[in-house]
Design a protein around this motif. Sequence first.
Motif, mmCIF file in Angstrom:
data_model
loop_
_atom_site.group_PDB
_atom_site.id
_atom_site.type_symbol
_atom_site.label_atom_id
_atom_site.label_comp_id
_atom_site.label_asym_id
_atom_site.label_seq_id
_atom_site.Cartn_x
_atom_site.Cartn_y
_atom_site.Cartn_z
ATOM 1 N N PHE A 161 0.831 -1.203 0.000
ATOM 2 C CA PHE A 161 0.000 0.000 0.000
ATOM 3 C C PHE A 161 0.867 1.256 0.000
ATOM 4 O O PHE A 161 0.670 2.164 -0.816
ATOM 5 C CB PHE A 161 -0.915 -0.012 1.226
ATOM 6 C CG PHE A 161 -1.662 1.282 1.447
ATOM 7 C CD1 PHE A 161 -2.819 1.560 0.750
ATOM 8 C CD2 PHE A 161 -1.194 2.215 2.357
ATOM 9 C CE1 PHE A 161 -3.510 2.754 0.949
ATOM 10 C CE2 PHE A 161 -1.874 3.409 2.575
ATOM 11 C CZ PHE A 161 -3.041 3.683 1.853
ATOM 12 N N TYR A 162 1.844 1.314 0.904
ATOM 13 C CA TYR A 162 2.684 2.515 1.004
ATOM 14 C C TYR A 162 3.630 2.654 -0.184
ATOM 15 O O TYR A 162 3.930 3.768 -0.618
ATOM 16 C CB TYR A 162 3.460 2.515 2.315
ATOM 17 C CG TYR A 162 2.594 2.844 3.504
ATOM 18 C CD1 TYR A 162 2.090 4.131 3.694
ATOM 19 C CD2 TYR A 162 2.257 1.873 4.439
ATOM 20 C CE1 TYR A 162 1.282 4.441 4.775
ATOM 21 C CE2 TYR A 162 1.442 2.170 5.526
ATOM 22 C CZ TYR A 162 0.958 3.455 5.679
ATOM 23 O OH TYR A 162 0.151 3.753 6.745
ATOM 24 N N HIS A 164 2.937 1.727 -3.254
ATOM 25 C CA HIS A 164 2.103 2.221 -4.351
ATOM 26 C C HIS A 164 1.767 3.700 -4.170
ATOM 27 O O HIS A 164 1.880 4.494 -5.117
ATOM 28 C CB HIS A 164 0.819 1.398 -4.432
ATOM 29 C CG HIS A 164 -0.119 1.847 -5.506
ATOM 30 N ND1 HIS A 164 0.189 1.760 -6.853
ATOM 31 C CD2 HIS A 164 -1.357 2.415 -5.433
ATOM 32 C CE1 HIS A 164 -0.813 2.249 -7.565
ATOM 33 N NE2 HIS A 164 -1.764 2.653 -6.732
ATOM 34 N N GLN A 165 1.356 4.087 -2.952
ATOM 35 C CA GLN A 165 0.989 5.476 -2.701
ATOM 36 C C GLN A 165 2.189 6.410 -2.871
ATOM 37 O O GLN A 165 2.057 7.518 -3.402
ATOM 38 C CB GLN A 165 0.409 5.616 -1.286
ATOM 39 C CG GLN A 165 -0.933 4.933 -1.090
ATOM 40 C CD GLN A 165 -2.017 5.497 -1.982
ATOM 41 O OE1 GLN A 165 -2.097 6.702 -2.198
ATOM 42 N NE2 GLN A 165 -2.867 4.630 -2.514
ATOM 43 N N THR A 166 3.352 5.977 -2.412
ATOM 44 C CA THR A 166 4.568 6.787 -2.571
ATOM 45 C C THR A 166 4.908 6.971 -4.037
ATOM 46 O O THR A 166 5.281 8.062 -4.480
ATOM 47 C CB THR A 166 5.746 6.132 -1.838
ATOM 48 O OG1 THR A 166 5.428 5.997 -0.447
ATOM 49 C CG2 THR A 166 7.012 6.958 -1.980
ATOM 50 N N ASN A 169 2.091 9.186 -5.910
ATOM 51 C CA ASN A 169 1.967 10.555 -5.401
ATOM 52 C C ASN A 169 3.301 11.287 -5.295
ATOM 53 O O ASN A 169 3.339 12.450 -4.874
ATOM 54 C CB ASN A 169 1.289 10.537 -4.025
ATOM 55 C CG ASN A 169 -0.147 10.078 -4.103
ATOM 56 O OD1 ASN A 169 -0.935 10.625 -4.865
ATOM 57 N ND2 ASN A 169 -0.500 9.070 -3.323
ATOM 58 N N TRP A 171 5.767 10.997 -3.151
ATOM 59 C CA TRP A 171 6.057 11.456 -1.793
ATOM 60 C C TRP A 171 7.557 11.469 -1.535
ATOM 61 O O TRP A 171 8.266 10.523 -1.888
ATOM 62 C CB TRP A 171 5.418 10.530 -0.762
ATOM 63 C CG TRP A 171 3.922 10.600 -0.704
ATOM 64 C CD1 TRP A 171 3.117 11.572 -1.205
ATOM 65 C CD2 TRP A 171 3.058 9.637 -0.088
ATOM 66 N NE1 TRP A 171 1.802 11.284 -0.939
ATOM 67 C CE2 TRP A 171 1.725 10.113 -0.257
ATOM 68 C CE3 TRP A 171 3.268 8.439 0.590
ATOM 69 C CZ2 TRP A 171 0.626 9.412 0.233
ATOM 70 C CZ3 TRP A 171 2.168 7.746 1.074
ATOM 71 C CH2 TRP A 171 0.871 8.233 0.896
ATOM 72 N N TYR A 179 2.628 10.099 6.739
ATOM 73 C CA TYR A 179 1.510 9.188 6.494
ATOM 74 C C TYR A 179 1.681 7.872 7.258
ATOM 75 O O TYR A 179 0.702 7.273 7.710
ATOM 76 C CB TYR A 179 1.356 8.917 5.005
ATOM 77 C CG TYR A 179 0.647 10.038 4.273
ATOM 78 C CD1 TYR A 179 -0.627 10.439 4.650
ATOM 79 C CD2 TYR A 179 1.255 10.702 3.212
ATOM 80 C CE1 TYR A 179 -1.278 11.467 3.991
ATOM 81 C CE2 TYR A 179 0.606 11.731 2.543
ATOM 82 C CZ TYR A 179 -0.665 12.108 2.945
ATOM 83 O OH TYR A 179 -1.311 13.127 2.294
ATOM 84 N N TYR A 185 -2.789 3.513 6.248
ATOM 85 C CA TYR A 185 -3.249 2.208 5.751
ATOM 86 C C TYR A 185 -4.478 1.711 6.499
ATOM 87 O O TYR A 185 -5.408 1.170 5.907
ATOM 88 C CB TYR A 185 -2.108 1.195 5.883
ATOM 89 C CG TYR A 185 -2.500 -0.228 5.526
ATOM 90 C CD1 TYR A 185 -2.677 -0.603 4.203
ATOM 91 C CD2 TYR A 185 -2.683 -1.185 6.517
ATOM 92 C CE1 TYR A 185 -3.036 -1.904 3.874
ATOM 93 C CE2 TYR A 185 -3.038 -2.490 6.198
ATOM 94 C CZ TYR A 185 -3.212 -2.838 4.874
ATOM 95 O OH TYR A 185 -3.572 -4.125 4.554
ATOM 96 N N GLN A 188 -7.642 4.829 5.961
ATOM 97 C CA GLN A 188 -8.185 5.339 4.712
ATOM 98 C C GLN A 188 -9.350 4.490 4.233
ATOM 99 O O GLN A 188 -9.304 3.262 4.249
ATOM 100 C CB GLN A 188 -7.097 5.366 3.636
ATOM 101 C CG GLN A 188 -7.578 5.951 2.316
ATOM 102 C CD GLN A 188 -6.443 6.311 1.403
ATOM 103 O OE1 GLN A 188 -5.516 6.990 1.784
ATOM 104 N NE2 GLN A 188 -6.505 5.867 0.166
ATOM 105 N N SER A 210 -12.786 6.463 -0.645
ATOM 106 C CA SER A 210 -11.336 6.253 -0.516
ATOM 107 C C SER A 210 -10.605 7.536 -0.149
ATOM 108 O O SER A 210 -9.478 7.492 0.341
ATOM 109 C CB SER A 210 -10.774 5.688 -1.820
ATOM 110 O OG SER A 210 -10.918 6.619 -2.874
ATOM 111 N N GLY A 255 -5.163 14.777 2.580
ATOM 112 C CA GLY A 255 -4.888 14.083 1.329
ATOM 113 C C GLY A 255 -4.711 15.031 0.167
ATOM 114 O O GLY A 255 -4.758 16.251 0.300
#
Length: 376
Positions: A161-162, A164-166, A169, A171, A179, A185, A188, A210, A255
């Motif tokens: 999850f992290y 993918h989000q990083t 986005n 980050w 986060y 995780y 959200q 989401s 977000g």
Amino acid sequence: MEKISPLYNDAVQQIKSAILESQLEAARAANKQMLSLYYAVGKFVSENSREGTWGTGAIGTISAQLQREMPGLRGFSPTSIKKMRQFYEEWNGFLNRPPTAGELENIENERKTAKIPIFALLNINRPPMAGDLDFSEFLALSFTHHIEILGRCTSLEERAFYIHQTFINHWDKYTLRDYLKADLYHHQGKIPNNFALTLPKTLHAQKAISMFKDEYLLDFVNVEELDERNPQDIDERVVENSIVQNVKNFILTFGKDFTYVGHQVHIEKLEHDMWVDLLFYNRELQSLVVIELKKGEFKPAYLGQLSAYMRVLNDDERKANENPVIGIILCKGADKSFVEYLLQDYNQPMGVATYKVMPEKLKAVMPDEKLLLEVM
């Protein structure tokens, strides 16, 4: 500046684009190779330090000797080498399958020749155990990002999850750290809401669900301004002022794609005055977002108040191309099941989230008009 013909300018732009793309690919390739090197060194160090081959203090000795033989070498301090070992040990079980007979022979030959397999990570040919972990995204993250994630996450699903989000986005490590600290995780998409019943399209409802978390960490709130008689009873105006004065931090907490509109926004209908605590606009949802702050536990009356604000904003402020206003109540505590039960009777998209502050952060929060102007 000398002008050139459109034909030549087009050629310049195409060559420039190719150069930038090539530089980006070179940087990505370098990062992949660096990760693979750290993984290989971590494997080598793990196998020798964990099995008793090396004595106490070996990593420090090896690090010092590396510095002597390669002056200016960076990233191989004792601490960094131990992080490489952690990187290998934490991912080895997830990324590797049992080796084939031929691979076992290669491994044995590498041990005999003391060769460290620096391409091992790049040559892994088995997909990870979690379907939502994209290995190309894994290789795109820096080693520093990976260490931040490993320091907070144990399950493969949470790491994926992290990662993918990083990746999507962009980050930096500080944003990722924030986060991770807020435990994104586990929060959200779990806000009690009625979005699926009230928003016009299923996809739009899914995006809204989401977008919001069920709990927010407001660690920038000035706890020195709280009521000393009951520190748990946080005055909502203190929280509001802290949010306004730290609006960039709040948007980061909430977000992406949020734009600050205002606080204590005055709206009027049929000669009745109302003031909205916080008003934002979300570009992804194309909706105004009303946030009502409450200092204590959730109360059913809060939904009626929020609904009234949303009705007026929908009638008088919403643009023709915008989606319905979304309302969020932000309070100290809430029974999720009770909230979801009550929301069934409301025909406007609303949710209830909770917040917490960090009492150990006692820094003063001073008004900053420049900050507000930057984000408005």
